[in-house]
Design a protein around this motif. Structure first.
Motif, PDB file in Angstrom:
ATOM      1  N   GLY B 119       0.810  -1.211   0.000  1.00  0.00           N
ATOM      2  CA  GLY B 119       0.000   0.000   0.000  1.00  0.00           C
ATOM      3  C   GLY B 119       0.846   1.265   0.000  1.00  0.00           C
ATOM      4  N   ASP B 120       1.848   1.326   0.861  1.00  0.00           N
ATOM      5  CA  ASP B 120       2.683   2.520   0.925  1.00  0.00           C
ATOM      6  C   ASP B 120       3.391   2.776  -0.395  1.00  0.00           C
ATOM      7  OD1 ASP B 120       1.906   3.044   3.449  1.00  0.00           O
ATOM      8  OD2 ASP B 120       3.731   2.320   4.446  1.00  0.00           O
ATOM      9  N   GLN B 121       3.787   1.691  -1.078  1.00  0.00           N
ATOM     10  CA  GLN B 121       4.466   1.868  -2.359  1.00  0.00           C
ATOM     11  C   GLN B 121       3.508   2.407  -3.409  1.00  0.00           C
ATOM     12  OE1 GLN B 121       7.276  -1.330  -3.484  1.00  0.00           O
ATOM     13  NE2 GLN B 121       6.794  -2.219  -1.508  1.00  0.00           N
ATOM     14  N   MET B 122       2.252   1.949  -3.338  1.00  0.00           N
ATOM     15  CA  MET B 122       1.270   2.435  -4.310  1.00  0.00           C
ATOM     16  C   MET B 122       0.943   3.902  -4.051  1.00  0.00           C
ATOM     17  SD  MET B 122      -1.301  -0.781  -4.749  1.00  0.00           S
ATOM     18  CE  MET B 122      -2.072  -0.102  -6.224  1.00  0.00           C
ATOM     19  N   VAL B 123       0.808   4.236  -2.768  1.00  0.00           N
ATOM     20  CA  VAL B 123       0.470   5.618  -2.421  1.00  0.00           C
ATOM     21  C   VAL B 123       1.616   6.551  -2.809  1.00  0.00           C
ATOM     22  CG1 VAL B 123       0.067   7.178  -0.483  1.00  0.00           C
ATOM     23  CG2 VAL B 123      -1.169   5.017  -0.607  1.00  0.00           C
ATOM     24  N   GLU B 124       2.838   6.100  -2.547  1.00  0.00           N
ATOM     25  CA  GLU B 124       4.006   6.940  -2.821  1.00  0.00           C
ATOM     26  C   GLU B 124       4.038   7.408  -4.276  1.00  0.00           C
ATOM     27  OE1 GLU B 124       7.731   4.937  -2.498  1.00  0.00           O
ATOM     28  OE2 GLU B 124       8.893   6.786  -2.593  1.00  0.00           O
ATOM     29  N   GLN B 125       3.816   6.454  -5.191  1.00  0.00           N
ATOM     30  CA  GLN B 125       3.916   6.860  -6.588  1.00  0.00           C
ATOM     31  C   GLN B 125       2.744   7.745  -7.005  1.00  0.00           C
ATOM     32  OE1 GLN B 125       3.171   4.206  -9.620  1.00  0.00           O
ATOM     33  NE2 GLN B 125       1.458   3.240  -8.552  1.00  0.00           N
ATOM     34  N   LEU B 126       1.580   7.537  -6.361  1.00  0.00           N
ATOM     35  CA  LEU B 126       0.446   8.406  -6.692  1.00  0.00           C
ATOM     36  C   LEU B 126       0.707   9.827  -6.220  1.00  0.00           C
ATOM     37  CD1 LEU B 126      -2.594   6.087  -5.963  1.00  0.00           C
ATOM     38  CD2 LEU B 126      -1.992   7.113  -8.152  1.00  0.00           C
ATOM     39  N   LEU B 127       1.384   9.957  -5.079  1.00  0.00           N
ATOM     40  CA  LEU B 127       1.688  11.292  -4.576  1.00  0.00           C
ATOM     41  C   LEU B 127       2.678  12.008  -5.491  1.00  0.00           C
ATOM     42  CD1 LEU B 127       1.932  10.662  -0.727  1.00  0.00           C
ATOM     43  CD2 LEU B 127       0.002  11.509  -2.057  1.00  0.00           C
ATOM     44  N   ALA B 153      -8.900  -6.529  -0.526  1.00  0.00           N
ATOM     45  CA  ALA B 153      -7.917  -5.530  -0.963  1.00  0.00           C
ATOM     46  C   ALA B 153      -7.425  -4.653   0.186  1.00  0.00           C
ATOM     47  CB  ALA B 153      -8.507  -4.668  -2.071  1.00  0.00           C
ATOM     48  N   ASP B 154      -8.331  -4.294   1.111  1.00  0.00           N
ATOM     49  CA  ASP B 154      -7.871  -3.393   2.172  1.00  0.00           C
ATOM     50  C   ASP B 154      -6.896  -4.077   3.121  1.00  0.00           C
ATOM     51  OD1 ASP B 154     -10.106  -4.862   2.655  1.00  0.00           O
ATOM     52  OD2 ASP B 154     -11.093  -3.401   3.961  1.00  0.00           O
ATOM     53  N   LYS B 155      -7.030  -5.420   3.221  1.00  0.00           N
ATOM     54  CA  LYS B 155      -6.083  -6.165   4.054  1.00  0.00           C
ATOM     55  C   LYS B 155      -4.743  -6.299   3.318  1.00  0.00           C
ATOM     56  CE  LYS B 155      -5.598 -10.759   5.551  1.00  0.00           C
ATOM     57  NZ  LYS B 155      -6.171 -12.034   5.103  1.00  0.00           N
ATOM     58  N   ARG B 156      -4.820  -6.618   2.031  1.00  0.00           N
ATOM     59  CA  ARG B 156      -3.595  -6.779   1.230  1.00  0.00           C
ATOM     60  C   ARG B 156      -2.802  -5.478   1.162  1.00  0.00           C
ATOM     61  NH1 ARG B 156      -2.820 -11.961   1.298  1.00  0.00           N
ATOM     62  NH2 ARG B 156      -4.628 -13.146   0.591  1.00  0.00           N
ATOM     63  N   PHE B 157      -3.521  -4.384   1.151  1.00  0.00           N
ATOM     64  CA  PHE B 157      -2.918  -3.054   1.083  1.00  0.00           C
ATOM     65  C   PHE B 157      -1.880  -2.871   2.178  1.00  0.00           C
ATOM     66  CE2 PHE B 157      -2.949   1.471   2.176  1.00  0.00           C
ATOM     67  CZ  PHE B 157      -2.791   2.059   0.933  1.00  0.00           C
ATOM     68  N   LYS B 158      -2.162  -3.484   3.339  1.00  0.00           N
ATOM     69  CA  LYS B 158      -1.267  -3.288   4.483  1.00  0.00           C
ATOM     70  C   LYS B 158      -0.181  -4.360   4.552  1.00  0.00           C
ATOM     71  CE  LYS B 158      -4.938  -1.302   7.289  1.00  0.00           C
ATOM     72  NZ  LYS B 158      -6.155  -2.066   7.558  1.00  0.00           N
ATOM     73  N   GLN B 159      -0.174  -5.293   3.592  1.00  0.00           N
ATOM     74  CA  GLN B 159       0.799  -6.382   3.671  1.00  0.00           C
ATOM     75  C   GLN B 159       2.078  -6.071   2.898  1.00  0.00           C
ATOM     76  OE1 GLN B 159      -1.599  -9.813   2.512  1.00  0.00           O
ATOM     77  NE2 GLN B 159      -1.577 -10.469   4.647  1.00  0.00           N
ATOM     78  N   TYR B 160       3.076  -6.922   3.143  1.00  0.00           N
ATOM     79  CA  TYR B 160       4.349  -6.808   2.430  1.00  0.00           C
ATOM     80  C   TYR B 160       4.372  -7.790   1.275  1.00  0.00           C
ATOM     81  CZ  TYR B 160       5.768  -4.167   6.515  1.00  0.00           C
ATOM     82  OH  TYR B 160       5.834  -3.233   7.494  1.00  0.00           O
ATOM     83  N   ALA B 161       5.294  -7.551   0.328  1.00  0.00           N
ATOM     84  CA  ALA B 161       5.334  -8.376  -0.883  1.00  0.00           C
ATOM     85  C   ALA B 161       5.507  -9.858  -0.565  1.00  0.00           C
ATOM     86  CB  ALA B 161       6.455  -7.893  -1.796  1.00  0.00           C
TER      87      ALA B 161
END
Lengths: 335, 342
Positions: B119-127, B153-161
């Motif tokens: 999730g953080d990686q997805m948010v980072e690029q959107l920012l 999806a909301d659970k996966r969002f918080k997970q690591y690869a």
């Protein structure tokens, strides 16, 4: 047929391989990965036996267990080549050494499997030296040259280091190393998966020629059904540690019985662009082996699953030399 | 808006690398184009230069890469055209790196940062690429994960690869690549590491998304079966050269370059189990020893002689939009014309 020919080279009975995981709870038994569960297979001498399934189905673990390179939790594995016979579950150290000579492994990635610091000659000669098969350097060299020639490597190649070779050539070196001790049984684990299509055919033809010439048996592990169809005499399909279908290759491809086998076959991308959308899509992914579903292991993805599939695990049924573990295979074949 | 125009035009892309062993040519005079909503399949064996070609489009090649001055890579967006070769600063490059062009890599495990959640990686690029607020970026990322078929999806969002399976990771990669709404998606062997069953799911997902988003895709693979099922156009590469190009049906049904023919013949076919497997003889030569003339002549089964060994073949046309760089085709084209006249 006399009995000696009928004796399988490798036979397993109810073979299971379980790996315990580190406990996450304070009490109770630790969770267990059931990588291989209750597998019965017979591999005939001189046959090309294919093992297919998705990643996580336990193919590699089964292959390793047959080489006694994975812990056998339950069941039996026996080896009998007419000269010696071993019970792998209870084998003496000395016998195990002898077994290592007769049973070999070819790895998947030819880039990782060869030491970059050894010449090709030394790589191929190493098993002979380690196992003390040859008595003198001349004899070793002789054996290395013979096997290298069989694997289409020339003398010039023997002096070089692996980095000088392409993927296909490296895989031929790994094959030569596996065969130099003159084994009767070889496990080829995804041996062409890392190769380009143009080279893949070459390595497959080589394996096939060698198998005929040296009369050895291959366990050919692959996720690629079209490759298996071309080289194997006999195919077993695995799903979540279980065998779900085994049959002679032609029979399996002409009339697959298990819905999983059918889906695997259908998912192979067709060369005809007009076939797009005709493939039968399998939803979801293979469940975790720590927490397999009850009943038939395939029920979570099977579109034909009914109540019995969700509660009762199907047994392997044999008909016309074709085994299948599915409650509904008969009605599905008729439909 | 330029409706009939191509989205991407690559002309005379030539790329060399300076290495300790000398200068090697990785891509040699390659030209192709991609229209919006079109899937271009780039095929070739390892070492043929397909990944390097794709990376050139985002100028992602390492520092020792030398592009020839003739190289032109133009990206035509709705209101402007971008000459990628002219982009210098990393700020300018944003349009090509994640802005209008996104890339999906082969090994999804290696392309996600292991210590940052998906999730953080997805948010980072959107920012970086949009003016979304963090909350909006988060909501949109979860929507995208859901859109590519990831359950919870909301659970996966918080997970690591590492917590995701291979197929799941590749879906997350696709969701991430598409969330910036790129015009061009480069997919470098996106299904090679996946099982056939999961491969089929990913192929269908990508086809649906092309329709929905109307973007162009460059799909790199060595598997002609995958190409047949995904691409509209195919370009076959060998040792940095484009050797055959055309509509997917033309190239697969009527392969005209001996190399393309060899690739198709080498595929194990399920409808004829008795057919022998024929490999393309020999190995791909090292880029340090590029053969002169036609690069394929060292392995070619129908090599004509001096002509193939010394002269680089030009593209000749075998059907509309289907071109082949082979002396044999050139020769037979001349013959055909003579027959047609007489």
């Amino acid at each position: 047929m006399n009995d000696r020919i009928k004796t399988p080279l490798i036979a397993t009975k109810d073979l299971s391989v379980h790996y315990p995981l580190r406990s996450t709870k304070l009490f109770g038994p630790p969770p267990v990965v059931r990588a291989v569960e209750g597998v019965n297979i017979n591999i005939a001498p001189g046959s090309f036996f294919g093992l297919v399934g998705e990643s996580g189905s336990g193919k590699t673990t089964l292959g390793r267990a047959l080489l006694k390179a994975a812990p056998i939790t339950r069941g039996e594995v026996t080896y009998n080549d007419g000269e010696v016979n071993f019970d792998l579950t209870d084998i003496e150290k000395q016998d195990l050494q002898e077994y290592r000579r007769r049973a070999q492994l070819i790895f998947q990635d030819p880039y990782a499997a060869l030491s970059p610091r050894m010449t090709v000659r030394d790589i191929i000669a190493e098993p002979l030296e380690v196992m003390g098969i040859t008595k003198s350097r001349e004899e070793t060299d002789q054996r290395v040259r013979e096997i290298a020639a069989k694997c289409r490597l020339n003398l010039e190649h023997l002096r070089r280091f692996p980095h000088a070779f392409s993927g296909g050539q490296r895989q031929r070196i790994s094959i030569a190393r596996a065969l130099v001790s003159n084994p009767k049984f070889v496990v080829a684990d995804e041996s062409v998966a890392a190769l380009d299509v143009s080279i893949q055919a070459d390595v497959l033809n080589l394996l096939k020629d060698i198998q005929k010439e040296m009369g050895l048996a291959f366990l050919f592990i692959s996720h690629d059904l079209s490759v298996v169809a071309h080289v194997c005499d006999y195919v077993a399909v695995m799903y979540l540690g279980r065998l779900v279908e085994t049959a002679p290759t032609r029979q399996l491809f002409a009339a697959p019985r298990h819905p999983y086998t059918k889906a695997l076959l259908s998912a192979i991308p067709s060369l005809d662009p007009d076939d797009y959308g005709k493939a039968e899509k399998l939803e979801g992914e293979i469940p975790s082996p720590t927490n397999p579903p009850p009943g038939c292991k395939f029920q979570t993805r099977c579109r034909f699953a009914v109540d019995i599939c969700r509660t009762q695990e199907p047994k392997l049924e044999t008909e016309e030399g074709h085994d299948v573990a599915c409650h509904r295979w008969r009605d599905l074949m008729e439909a | 808006m330029n409706k009939n125009k191509n989205l991407l035009e690559v002309e005379n892309l030539t790329l060399q690398f300076d290495t300790d062993e000398g200068r090697i040519t990785a891509v040699d005079n390659v030209s192709f184009s991609v229209a919006p909503g079109e899937v271009l399949g780039l095929v070739g064996e390892s070492g043929s230069g397909k990944s390097v070609t794709a990376k050139s489009l985002m100028k992602l090649n390492p520092g020792n890469a030398i592009y020839s001055p003739e190289t032109k890579i133009n990206l035509h967006l709705e209101n402007r055209s971008v000459d990628i070769m002219q982009l210098k600063s990393s700020k300018d490059m944003l349009v090509a790196r994640g802005g209008a062009i996104s890339m999906i890599f082969q090994e999804p495990m290696a392309s996600f940062a292991p210590a940052i959640t998906i999730g953080d990686q997805m948010v980072e690029q959107l920012l970086i690429h949009t003016d979304y607020s963090v909350a909006k970026a988060k909501k949109y990322s979860i929507e995208m994960l859901d859109r590519v078929g990831i359950s919870d999806a909301d659970k996966r969002f918080k997970q690591y690869a590492f917590e995701l399976s291979g197929g799941m990771r590749q879906r997350a990669m696709i969701a991430m690549a598409l969330s910036t709404k790129p015009k061009l998606l480069i997919a470098d062997e996106p299904t090679t590491a996946l099982d056939v069953t999961i491969q089929l799911q990913v192929i269908e997902l990508m086809k649906d998304l092309v329709k929905e988003f109307g973007m162009g895709i460059i799909f790199i693979t060595h598997d002609l079966g995958v190409i047949a099922q995904t691409a509209d156009k195919v370009a076959v590469m060998y040792l940095g050269k484009l050797i055959e190009q055309g509509a997917v049906r033309d190239v697969i049904r009527n392969p005209s370059h001996p190399y393309t023919q060899g690739l198709i013949a080498a595929l194990p076919k399920l409808d004829d189990l008795d057919a022998p497997l024929v490999a393309v003889a020999g190995d791909i030569p090292s880029p340090l020893e590029r053969p002169p003339g036609c690069v394929f002549h060292t392995r070619c089964p129908v090599e004509l002689g001096a002509q193939c060994r010394s002269m680089v073949p030009d593209f000749s046309s075998v059907a509309s939009g289907h071109t082949v760089a082979c002396h044999l085709i050139e020769a037979s084209n001349v013959l055909d014309k003579k027959v047609a006249v007489s």
